[in-house]
Design a protein around this motif. Structure first.
Motif, PDB file in Angstrom:
ATOM      1  N   UNK A 277       0.815  -1.220   0.000  1.00 31.40           N
ATOM      2  CA  UNK A 277       0.000   0.000   0.000  1.00 31.40           C
ATOM      3  C   UNK A 277       0.853   1.277   0.000  1.00 31.40           C
ATOM      4  N   UNK A 278       2.046   1.209   0.565  1.00 35.67           N
ATOM      5  CA  UNK A 278       2.878   2.421   0.678  1.00 35.67           C
ATOM      6  C   UNK A 278       3.874   2.564  -0.468  1.00 35.67           C
ATOM      7  N   UNK A 279       3.893   1.623  -1.399  1.00 30.05           N
ATOM      8  CA  UNK A 279       4.797   1.691  -2.542  1.00 30.05           C
ATOM      9  C   UNK A 279       4.607   3.032  -3.266  1.00 30.05           C
ATOM     10  N   UNK A 280       5.656   3.729  -3.729  1.00 29.07           N
ATOM     11  CA  UNK A 280       7.031   3.252  -3.874  1.00 29.07           C
ATOM     12  C   UNK A 280       7.920   3.447  -2.647  1.00 29.07           C
ATOM     13  N   UNK A 281       7.350   3.898  -1.514  1.00 24.26           N
ATOM     14  CA  UNK A 281       8.198   4.029  -0.329  1.00 24.26           C
ATOM     15  C   UNK A 281       8.692   2.636   0.088  1.00 24.26           C
ATOM     16  N   UNK A 282       9.851   2.596   0.703  1.00 19.64           N
ATOM     17  CA  UNK A 282      10.413   1.325   1.170  1.00 19.64           C
ATOM     18  C   UNK A 282      10.006   1.099   2.624  1.00 19.64           C
ATOM     19  N   UNK A 283       9.592  -0.123   2.934  1.00 22.37           N
ATOM     20  CA  UNK A 283       9.229  -0.469   4.317  1.00 22.37           C
ATOM     21  C   UNK A 283      10.313  -1.357   4.915  1.00 22.37           C
ATOM     22  N   UNK A 284      10.798  -0.970   6.085  1.00 20.58           N
ATOM     23  CA  UNK A 284      11.735  -1.835   6.805  1.00 20.58           C
ATOM     24  C   UNK A 284      11.508  -1.587   8.291  1.00 20.58           C
ATOM     25  N   UNK A 285      12.272  -2.230   9.162  1.00 25.66           N
ATOM     26  CA  UNK A 285      12.063  -1.972  10.585  1.00 25.66           C
ATOM     27  C   UNK A 285      13.178  -1.072  11.105  1.00 25.66           C
ATOM     28  N   UNK A 286      12.991  -0.531  12.304  1.00 27.69           N
ATOM     29  CA  UNK A 286      13.996   0.369  12.885  1.00 27.69           C
ATOM     30  C   UNK A 286      15.301  -0.366  13.191  1.00 27.69           C
ATOM     31  N   UNK A 287      15.287  -1.693  13.138  1.00 27.50           N
ATOM     32  CA  UNK A 287      16.560  -2.434  13.300  1.00 27.50           C
ATOM     33  C   UNK A 287      17.578  -1.925  12.291  1.00 27.50           C
ATOM     34  N   UNK A 288      17.086  -1.520  11.104  1.00 28.91           N
ATOM     35  CA  UNK A 288      17.982  -1.050  10.040  1.00 28.91           C
ATOM     36  C   UNK A 288      18.699   0.247  10.426  1.00 28.91           C
ATOM     37  N   UNK A 289      18.147   0.981  11.418  1.00 29.78           N
ATOM     38  CA  UNK A 289      18.840   2.191  11.876  1.00 29.78           C
ATOM     39  C   UNK A 289      19.251   2.032  13.344  1.00 29.78           C
ATOM     40  N   UNK A 290      19.443   0.790  13.742  1.00 30.70           N
ATOM     41  CA  UNK A 290      20.147   0.529  14.999  1.00 30.70           C
ATOM     42  C   UNK A 290      19.321   0.334  16.252  1.00 30.70           C
ATOM     43  N   UNK A 291      17.995   0.318  16.149  1.00 34.37           N
ATOM     44  CA  UNK A 291      17.214   0.087  17.372  1.00 34.37           C
ATOM     45  C   UNK A 291      16.088  -0.914  17.089  1.00 34.37           C
ATOM     46  N   UNK A 292      16.090  -2.004  17.847  1.00 34.33           N
ATOM     47  CA  UNK A 292      15.075  -3.047  17.690  1.00 34.33           C
ATOM     48  C   UNK A 292      13.673  -2.435  17.870  1.00 34.33           C
ATOM     49  N   UNK A 293      12.700  -2.826  17.035  1.00 33.23           N
ATOM     50  CA  UNK A 293      11.359  -2.219  17.070  1.00 33.23           C
ATOM     51  C   UNK A 293      10.703  -2.208  18.450  1.00 33.23           C
ATOM     52  N   UNK A 294      10.997  -3.204  19.261  1.00 32.13           N
ATOM     53  CA  UNK A 294      10.341  -3.285  20.575  1.00 32.13           C
ATOM     54  C   UNK A 294      10.825  -2.189  21.529  1.00 32.13           C
TER      55      UNK A 294
END
Ligand SMILES: Nc1ncnc2c1ncn2[C@@H]1O[C@H](COP(=O)(O)OP(=O)(O)O)[C@@H](O)[C@H]1O
Ligand SMILES: [Mg+2]
Length: 365
Positions: A308-325
């Motif tokens: 639904x959000x394409x073309x934006x990329x979806x990833x989790x905050x792990x990719x910027x160093x902080x676990x989602x929880x």
């Protein structure tokens, strides 16, 4: 090095996430993490309280019980670590929201979990009641995490969004040009409706990995009906809660669509979360959305967001160093550090408050 504790329980009312953290040289250094679930009876009573059922006695009793559980979470977190209470500057305790009514003539927001008791049981200064000052200044009192997102997740030259999928979803936009204002608001329900329907139909607190939803089909008529909710059309600043998006809200729509199968309702509610985010997203080419909160653990929901959000990329905050929880608990540890250092914590561009304010009430050890 200053060390802080963040205690968070959101609208999912699943339990308390606790983190022990320092912020050396504008970095996040995690020393320990700990989670405890709410006992079933407490969770059930909190859910019912948040849906307008409960007396002052009930509120008072749960304020005490939840405060005790927050203190237990902090004490168990310390036991897991090499730190002692006297090495902690302060606890930032979000508390448990049981009501959030920012709009109308008598706006108020109510987080319980007696912070005086937390201070007594931990021996640590506790900052709580973060939302009320912003609301007193004409703001929504929410979301409060964007200031933290800006401090640690914004990147010059990259348009980023941070999307927290708790019971409610909130979105922070971090412009590639860091001199531009950070904005943010609650997009609407994330897990709150899926959890409520899953509990009602299967008895389970949530649909693990979206497995049940994956067996259903989207009902387009029901989906359009749900999407007609005025909240989704409203401009920011705005915030909401489970006093609006709850089982009753689903059942009101279902009365108009009585033929829809339970499993298809679950699938449709998942799609509703993904679509309401997508429809309210400021689309920038090359934008990345970093997801946090329990919803990041739902692969069906992440897949739906990707579509639904394409073309934006979806990833989790792990990719910027902080676990989602740990994003939200860390944010409240950081907000406590702001309060203790006499620094402001709200972003008026986000909440609509008349100005920046030092937020939170301090209970000194
Ligand atoms: N494996 C999973 N699959 C699907 N949903 C999950 C999973 N793990 C957690 N969740 C969802 O995340 C919610 C908890 O997320 P959380 O970030 O703690 O929300 P809140 O801030 O509202 O407490 C759960 O109620 C559930 O809906
Ligand atoms: Mg939670």
């Amino acid at each position: 090095m200053d060390t802080w504790i963040g205690l968070m329980s959101g609208t999912s009312m699943d339990g308390i996430d606790a983190i022990l953290v320092s912020f050396p040289d504008n970095h996040i250094q995690i020393h320990a993490t700990h989670s405890i679930s709410y006992p079933d009876d407490i969770r059930n009573r909190l859910v019912s309280l948040s849906q307008n059922k409960g007396s002052p006695d009930e509120i008072g009793e749960l304020d005490h019980r939840v405060g005790g559980l927050f203190a237990t979470a902090a004490n168990q977190l310390l036991e897991k670590s090499s730190f002692s209470a006297d090495q902690i500057q302060a606890i930032g305790s979000h508390g448990q929201t049981i009501r959030h009514q920012p709009d109308g003539g008598t706006p108020f927001t109510l987080q319980i979990g007696d912070a005086a008791l937390i201070t007594e049981l931990t021996g640590i200064t506790t900052v709580a009641d973060f939302r009320r000052r912003d609301m007193a200044a004409g703001g929504q009192g929410a979301p409060l995490v964007p200031a933290f997102h800006r401090a640690y997740f914004s990147a010059e030259g990259e348009d980023r969004c941070i999307l927290n999928l708790g019971g409610i979803a909130n979105l922070t936009q971090l412009p590639a040009d860091r001199s531009r204002a950070v904005t943010g608001f609650d997009t609407g329900p994330a897990n709150a409706l899926m959890d409520a329907w899953c509990k009602e139909q299967t008895g389970l607190p949530f649909d693990t990995d979206g497995t049940w939803a994956s067996e259903g089909d989207i009902d387009q008529d029901l989906l359009s009906d749900l999407l007609s909710e005025a909240y989704f059309q409203r401009p920011a600043p705005k915030s909401t809660g489970t006093e609006k998006f709850n089982l009753e809200w689903i059942q009101t729509s279902l009365r108009r669509h009585p033929e829809v199968e339970a499993v298809d309702v679950q699938r449709t509610l998942l799609e509703l979360t993904a679509l309401t985010v997508a429809k309210q997203l400021p689309q920038q080419p090359g934008m990345t959305i970093y997801v946090c909160g329990g919803g990041a653990r739902n692969p069906m929901l992440m897949k739906a967001l990707q579509r639904t959000c394409s073309p934006a990329t979806i990833t989790s905050t792990s990719a910027i160093g902080l676990d989602p929880q740990w994003v939200e608990p860390t944010a409240f540890a950081w907000l406590a550090s702001r309060t203790m250092n006499h620094k402001t914590g709200n972003l008026p561009d986000v909440t609509g408050a008349r100005g920046k304010r030092i937020i939170g009430a301090i209970y000194y050890a």
